[in-house]
Scaffold this motif. Sequence first.
Motif, short mmCIF file in Angstrom:
data_model
loop_
_atom_site.label_atom_id
_atom_site.label_comp_id
_atom_site.label_asym_id
_atom_site.label_seq_id
_atom_site.Cartn_x
_atom_site.Cartn_y
_atom_site.Cartn_z
N GLN A 66 -30.91 12.68 27.20
CA GLN A 66 -29.54 12.28 27.54
C GLN A 66 -28.95 11.31 26.51
O GLN A 66 -27.73 11.21 26.40
N LEU A 67 -29.81 10.63 25.78
CA LEU A 67 -29.35 9.59 24.85
C LEU A 67 -29.67 9.96 23.41
O LEU A 67 -30.11 9.11 22.62
N LEU A 70 -29.62 7.70 20.02
CA LEU A 70 -30.17 6.36 20.23
C LEU A 70 -31.69 6.44 20.22
O LEU A 70 -32.27 7.46 20.59
N LYS A 148 -29.60 -2.26 32.03
CA LYS A 148 -28.43 -1.42 32.26
C LYS A 148 -28.53 -0.58 33.52
O LYS A 148 -27.51 -0.24 34.13
N ALA A 213 -28.46 7.05 31.81
CA ALA A 213 -27.81 7.28 30.53
C ALA A 213 -26.32 6.94 30.58
O ALA A 213 -25.77 6.36 29.63
N ASN A 214 -25.68 7.28 31.67
CA ASN A 214 -24.25 6.97 31.80
C ASN A 214 -24.01 5.47 31.74
O ASN A 214 -23.05 5.00 31.10
N LYS A 217 -24.51 4.16 28.18
CA LYS A 217 -23.38 4.51 27.34
C LYS A 217 -22.16 3.63 27.61
O LYS A 217 -21.34 3.40 26.71
N GLN A 218 -22.05 3.15 28.85
CA GLN A 218 -20.92 2.27 29.18
C GLN A 218 -21.06 0.90 28.52
O GLN A 218 -20.09 0.17 28.40
#
Length: 219
Positions: A66-67, A70, A148, A213-214, A217-218
């Motif tokens: 998902q990332l 990174l 996170k 992951a969301n 990303k935020q």
Amino acid sequence: MKISLAVRRILTAVAVTATSFTGLAVVASPATAACSDVQVVFARGSTEAPGLGIVGRPLVSAIQQQLRGLTVDSYAVDYAADIAQTSAGPGATDMSNHIEEVAAACPNTSFVIGGYSQGASVTDIAIGIPTSLGRGGTIPTNLAPRVKAVTVFGNPLRLFRQTINSASQLYGQKALDQCATGDPVCGNGSNSFAHLTYAFDGQSVPRAAQFAANLVKQG
């Protein structure tokens, strides 16, 4: 908050079943020497061999997918994961100490933390939620913004009508606390096999990875 003898017996029975079902060949993914963009810190379930465990391993892989773009590495919480459910406190101390050490050495690294079964209790304690499975170190509150996301599976805290979302003002909004239907460890159900399905049901791990992951990303 106390866990009754009956509940402890359920936890023990499910742990024995998990050992029979999964075997003991799980190996950890060590944290790398270099600083990563994201580190997944995960605590395995009771009786699993040292490492990320049956849920942690696919979760790390899914988060990495998902990332893309990174660097994502992992740390397997170093604790006994004993069948008597008495090692969650020391596990929380290891989790919190590790995060504090990495945070100091790697100021740009953020964290996704979590655990499965007793490993979920490790996570509860590490973020400051009282449980009856022991006491341990907690992540310093000044590091909370760098955590996170929190993802747990089969969390015994739910037996007391709580989730991380309801029990933690600091982490509740960035937590996903999943419990399979019928799971006796988190849902007071009667299907011990349900406690073993998180890694294989095709939805729990992908949901947790997408959720984490969301939030990463935020920023």
